[in-house]
Write a protein that holds these residues in place. Structure first.
Motif, PDB file in Angstrom:
ATOM      1  N   LYS A  17       0.905  -1.578  -0.622  1.00 23.17           N
ATOM      2  CA  LYS A  17       0.409   0.031  -0.183  1.00 23.17           C
ATOM      3  C   LYS A  17       0.903   1.096   0.303  1.00 23.17           C
ATOM      4  CE  LYS A  17      -4.107  -1.734   1.104  1.00 23.17           C
ATOM      5  NZ  LYS A  17      -5.390  -0.965   2.559  1.00 23.17           N
ATOM      6  N   VAL A  18       0.953   2.331  -0.970  1.00 23.03           N
ATOM      7  CA  VAL A  18       2.253   2.734  -1.142  1.00 23.03           C
ATOM      8  C   VAL A  18       1.334   4.240  -1.404  1.00 23.03           C
ATOM      9  CG1 VAL A  18       3.355   3.644  -3.171  1.00 23.03           C
ATOM     10  CG2 VAL A  18       2.508   1.156  -3.288  1.00 23.03           C
ATOM     11  N   ILE A  19       2.502   4.810  -0.753  1.00 24.91           N
ATOM     12  CA  ILE A  19       2.469   6.659  -0.504  1.00 24.91           C
ATOM     13  C   ILE A  19       3.005   7.173  -1.778  1.00 24.91           C
ATOM     14  CG2 ILE A  19       2.651   8.860   0.801  1.00 24.91           C
ATOM     15  CD1 ILE A  19       1.512   7.052   3.003  1.00 24.91           C
ATOM     16  N   ASN A  20       2.413   8.102  -2.565  1.00 18.86           N
ATOM     17  CA  ASN A  20       3.836   8.495  -3.616  1.00 18.86           C
ATOM     18  C   ASN A  20       3.633   9.831  -3.593  1.00 18.86           C
ATOM     19  OD1 ASN A  20       5.235   8.680  -6.395  1.00 18.86           O
ATOM     20  ND2 ASN A  20       3.409   8.877  -6.912  1.00 18.86           N
ATOM     21  N   LEU A  21       5.270  10.389  -3.907  1.00 15.54           N
ATOM     22  CA  LEU A  21       5.867  11.847  -3.652  1.00 15.54           C
ATOM     23  C   LEU A  21       6.161  12.197  -5.083  1.00 15.54           C
ATOM     24  CD1 LEU A  21       5.325  11.164  -0.287  1.00 15.54           C
ATOM     25  CD2 LEU A  21       6.157  12.601  -0.183  1.00 15.54           C
ATOM     26  N   LYS A  68      -1.676   1.997  -9.862  1.00 15.98           N
ATOM     27  CA  LYS A  68      -2.524   1.591  -9.991  1.00 15.98           C
ATOM     28  C   LYS A  68      -3.150   0.241 -11.113  1.00 15.98           C
ATOM     29  CE  LYS A  68      -4.210   6.087  -8.548  1.00 15.98           C
ATOM     30  NZ  LYS A  68      -4.802   7.582  -9.090  1.00 15.98           N
ATOM     31  N   GLU A 100      -2.727  -0.147  -4.062  1.00 17.11           N
ATOM     32  CA  GLU A 100      -3.841   0.835  -3.422  1.00 17.11           C
ATOM     33  C   GLU A 100      -2.577   1.865  -3.222  1.00 17.11           C
ATOM     34  OE1 GLU A 100      -6.277   1.082  -0.416  1.00 17.11           O
ATOM     35  OE2 GLU A 100      -6.374  -0.710  -0.087  1.00 17.11           O
ATOM     36  N   VAL A 101      -3.468   2.915  -3.519  1.00 20.51           N
ATOM     37  CA  VAL A 101      -1.942   4.406  -3.453  1.00 20.51           C
ATOM     38  C   VAL A 101      -1.976   5.881  -3.879  1.00 20.51           C
ATOM     39  CG1 VAL A 101      -1.838   4.103  -6.339  1.00 20.51           C
ATOM     40  CG2 VAL A 101      -0.021   5.644  -5.266  1.00 20.51           C
ATOM     41  N   ILE A 102      -1.660   6.393  -2.815  1.00 21.45           N
ATOM     42  CA  ILE A 102      -2.425   7.594  -2.597  1.00 21.45           C
ATOM     43  C   ILE A 102      -1.342   8.648  -2.856  1.00 21.45           C
ATOM     44  CG2 ILE A 102      -1.297   7.338   0.047  1.00 21.45           C
ATOM     45  CD1 ILE A 102      -3.841   9.465   0.577  1.00 21.45           C
ATOM     46  N   SER A 103      -1.036   9.799  -3.923  1.00 25.14           N
ATOM     47  CA  SER A 103      -0.694  10.501  -4.010  1.00 25.14           C
ATOM     48  C   SER A 103      -0.191  11.624  -3.528  1.00 25.14           C
ATOM     49  CB  SER A 103      -0.390  11.265  -5.523  1.00 25.14           C
ATOM     50  OG  SER A 103      -0.104   9.900  -6.335  1.00 25.14           O
ATOM     51  N   VAL A 104       0.631  12.525  -2.547  1.00 23.32           N
ATOM     52  CA  VAL A 104       1.073  13.705  -2.080  1.00 23.32           C
ATOM     53  C   VAL A 104       1.225  15.097  -3.421  1.00 23.32           C
ATOM     54  CG1 VAL A 104       2.107  14.486  -0.496  1.00 23.32           C
ATOM     55  CG2 VAL A 104       1.725  12.517  -0.221  1.00 23.32           C
ATOM     56  N   ASP A 105       0.538  15.595  -3.163  1.00 23.65           N
ATOM     57  CA  ASP A 105       0.388  17.056  -3.282  1.00 23.65           C
ATOM     58  C   ASP A 105       1.879  17.571  -3.632  1.00 23.65           C
ATOM     59  OD1 ASP A 105       0.657  19.136  -5.678  1.00 23.65           O
ATOM     60  OD2 ASP A 105      -1.596  20.066  -4.066  1.00 23.65           O
ATOM     61  N   ARG A 117      -5.752  14.269  -1.897  1.00 26.26           N
ATOM     62  CA  ARG A 117      -4.511  15.316  -2.328  1.00 26.26           C
ATOM     63  C   ARG A 117      -4.079  15.147  -1.030  1.00 26.26           C
ATOM     64  NH1 ARG A 117      -1.480  13.773  -6.941  1.00 26.26           N
ATOM     65  NH2 ARG A 117      -1.142  15.570  -7.447  1.00 26.26           N
ATOM     66  N   PRO A 118      -3.401  15.095  -0.433  1.00 30.92           N
ATOM     67  CA  PRO A 118      -3.267  15.712   0.873  1.00 30.92           C
ATOM     68  C   PRO A 118      -1.876  16.311   0.571  1.00 30.92           C
ATOM     69  CG  PRO A 118      -2.672  12.745   1.127  1.00 30.92           C
ATOM     70  CD  PRO A 118      -3.201  12.665   0.231  1.00 30.92           C
ATOM     71  N   MET A 174      -4.221   6.974   4.216  1.00 33.39           N
ATOM     72  CA  MET A 174      -4.103   5.820   4.239  1.00 33.39           C
ATOM     73  C   MET A 174      -3.290   4.826   5.225  1.00 33.39           C
ATOM     74  SD  MET A 174      -2.009   3.866   1.162  1.00 33.39           S
ATOM     75  CE  MET A 174      -3.431   3.686   0.083  1.00 33.39           C
ATOM     76  N   ASN A 181       2.668   0.754   3.459  1.00 26.97           N
ATOM     77  CA  ASN A 181       3.190   0.295   4.548  1.00 26.97           C
ATOM     78  C   ASN A 181       5.012   0.463   2.803  1.00 26.97           C
ATOM     79  OD1 ASN A 181       2.619  -1.410   1.842  1.00 26.97           O
ATOM     80  ND2 ASN A 181       2.390  -3.221   3.044  1.00 26.97           N
ATOM     81  N   LEU A 182       4.430   0.802   2.563  1.00 25.80           N
ATOM     82  CA  LEU A 182       5.758   1.388   1.604  1.00 25.80           C
ATOM     83  C   LEU A 182       5.627   3.620   0.981  1.00 25.80           C
ATOM     84  CD1 LEU A 182       8.487   0.225  -0.469  1.00 25.80           C
ATOM     85  CD2 LEU A 182       6.699   1.328  -1.884  1.00 25.80           C
ATOM     86  N   LEU A 217       7.041   5.524  -1.713  1.00 28.83           N
ATOM     87  CA  LEU A 217       7.805   5.689  -3.029  1.00 28.83           C
ATOM     88  C   LEU A 217       8.336   6.815  -3.164  1.00 28.83           C
ATOM     89  CD1 LEU A 217       6.242   3.909  -6.289  1.00 28.83           C
ATOM     90  CD2 LEU A 217       7.849   5.590  -6.111  1.00 28.83           C
TER      91      LEU A 217
END
Lengths: 61, 519
Positions: free
Chosen positions: A17-21, A31, A36-41, B94-95, B105, B109-110, B112
């Motif tokens: 489960k990924v947070i993308n910056l 995706k 599941e991924v959430i993108s930081v602005d 969009r945090p 979330m 766990n990761l 990128l």
């Protein structure tokens, strides 16, 4: 095994489960793979002002 | 110029491409004002104090049109595209920071991370402190920071893949640049993203697959970093029941780190193929040494299948290769003597030098095997040369050449104009992250390059290998067909492409070294 190491389930055993910056296509590609991924602005801290950034870092902000 | 408005280079490339095609626009570039991009703008004729004053976090919209009026609609279109991208995502959450993303979330766990290198440590550290493993694509992160991040990760039982990590495949999920390959029993730990891509696609072609591929970042095996992530990766794969064979990939590390890694490899409970590119010799019984990426894939498959196979210079017969090489060189002029490798994959560039040097002698490069073979100016080839077009001097603030072919296309034409160029050697990398349709992207340029050479009564040979699979979004078969249609000779691996180029450029003379007593 080394007893000192903290308990943590190996990343290889988890469903990612990924947070993308940063680069957006990396999030898009995840995706497409059903992850599941959430993108930081993301924007540069202190508007990219390096001097201000160094100052903030010194202050521990 | 828009101050302090950050957009990633890939998004900006897409905007630039679309705006360039608008009516009335002669050229357009939308980019962050890094020194390289500023030079690019100045070269393209965009000058002025605004360009000079802009810093790397400022966005520049540069459009050339016939007159002021003709500029209005393209500028509006850029603004629209940049904001629509945001509003398109507006339905999604969009945090604004990593900390708030973790709140949204909570079971993430990761992380990128692919933001500019000078900000990367800060965010990676935040991620580790939130208990996330990190895939750090950003480059230009100082070694001290890398050491600090990796120590912090180790203390928390977490993994930092990177900085400068191009590829990982965890549980079948591709992070960064990677191909759609089968699941299987080969586990890879690699300092090189394209190393993972070449070995995994070759295995896939043989019907074999990966358990996991752990990218460590290009500097992990430097003496300063000492292989922290590599050691952790080996440990994880040793514990992983899906992994039967481990492959380690890197350029040759320093002596201390090399000894440490080889020691860990020979003490492993699983067979380990060590590919420190260019370094041979047999090691202990459970550890074999591969000289090229192709060897590494062959040896790994030998362990999986329980039978070792010998090395062959080409997948097809000697007579077929020789006749193909002969037909490529038959119309060359005497001036055409040299190979010019134009690479998007740094490790593929390195592997080619490992293959070519014993065949044709010294190869000049911006990422050379030996310091004395460093090319003075990477923008101009000299004698036999292999250029890593993904290296820093070409990419700061620009998309990687696996995505953006424009620099390579220009270079291809430049090489075609040089009467000494015999063969242009290319890698075409498919998979997630890479250009959506590389063959369409370069087809016309290849045809033009061949025409250019033809006009000078020369024949330009273009030799390539495609790093990809049939399941990749770009489809290997389709790419191969289109490249072949413009006269590109395709080889099944990068190493074979380099050998074939040597055979062509030497008019068959290196055949003796290649085929030896195979006849």
């Amino acid at each position: 095994m080394k007893g000192k190491e903290p308990e943590k389930r190996s990343i290889l055993k988890q469903k990612l489960k990924v947070i993308n910056l940063g680069i957006e296509i990396f999030a898009d590609d995840l995706k497409r793979q059903g992850v599941e991924v959430i993108s930081v602005d993301w924007q540069p801290p202190a508007g990219g002002d390096e001097e201000l950034l160094r100052l903030l870092e010194k202050l521990g902000a | 110029m828009e101050k302090g408005n950050y957009r990633d280079s890939v998004t900006l490339m897409k905007v630039s491409n679309e705006v360039s095609k608008l009516k009335g626009v002669s050229q357009a570039a939308v980019l962050m004002a890094t020194p390289l991009n500023k030079r690019f703008l100045t070269d393209a004729g965009f000058k002025g104090s605004e360009v000079e004053k802009a810093g790397p976090d400022d966005l520049i919209i540069a459009i050339e049109a016939a007159n002021e009026e003709a500029l209005e609609s393209p500028v509006a279109r850029v603004e629209e595209m940049l904001s629509s991208r945001e509003s398109m995502k507006a339905e999604e959450i969009r945090p604004r920071s990593l900390a708030s993303a973790v709140k949204v979330m909570s079971d993430a766990n990761l992380a990128l991370i692919s933001i500019p290198g000078r900000f990367a440590k800060r965010e990676a550290m935040n991620a580790l402190e939130s208990g996330l493993d990190v895939f750090l694509f950003s480059s230009n992160v100082p070694r001290e920071d890398e050491v600090e991040l990796k120590e912090a990760a180790k203390a928390r039982g977490l993994l930092v893949m990177g900085p400068d990590c191009g590829t990982s495949i965890i549980n079948g999920v591709v992070l960064g640049f990677g191909n759609v390959v089968r699941r299987g029993s080969v586990g890879i730990v690699s300092a090189s993203g394209t190393g993972i891509q070449q070995v995994s696609t070759l295995l896939d072609g043989e019907g074999l697959g990966l358990s996991h591929a752990i990218g460590t970042g290009g500097n992990d095996l430097s003496e300063k970093v000492g292989g922290t992530t590599t050691m952790e990766g080996i440990r994880l794969l040793e514990e992983d029941e899906d992994t039967r064979v481990i492959v380690l990939i890197s350029k040759p590390p320093g002596p201390k780190t090399s000894a440490k890694i080889l020691n860990a490899a020979s003490g492993s409970n699983k067979p380990v193929v060590v590919n420190f590119l260019g370094e041979g010799d047999a090691g202990a019984s459970k550890q074999v040494r591969a000289v090229t990426l192709e060897d590494a894939a062959r040896m790994a498959s030998g362990f999986v299948n329980g039978k070792r196979t010998g090395a062959h210079p080409f997948s097809v017969s000697e007579s077929r290769v020789r006749s193909l090489a002969q037909s490529e060189s038959s119309e060359m002029s005497k001036t055409q003597r040299y190979i010019r490798g134009l690479y998007s994959g740094g490790t593929l560039c390195y592997e080619s030098q490992v293959v070519l040097t014993p065949l044709i002698g010294e190869v000049f490069s911006n990422a050379p095997l030996k310091p004395e073979s460093r090319i003075d100016d990477a923008t101009v080839s000299r004698k036999n040369a292999c250029i890593d077009m993904g290296s820093e001097e070409f990419v700061v603030g620009r998309p990687h050449p696996m995505i953006d072919y424009s620099l390579r296309k220009n270079r291809l034409l430049q090489e075609a104009r040089d009467p000494e160029t015999a063969v242009v050697l290319l890698d075409v990398v498919l998979g997630y992250g890479s250009n959506e349709d590389p063959a369409r992207e370069i087809r016309h340029t290849i045809a033009s390059a061949k025409k250019l050479a033809g006009a000078g009564r020369r024949y330009l040979s273009v030799v390539a290998s495609i790093i990809g699979t049939r399941e990749d979004p770009q489809d290997l078969q389709k790419q191969a067909k289109e490249l072949a249609s413009v006269g590109v000779v395709l080889m099944p691996s990068n190493a074979q492409a380099a050998r074939f180029a040597a055979l062509v450029a030497s008019r068959g003379a290196v055949g003796r070294k290649l085929f030896g007593n195979e006849r």
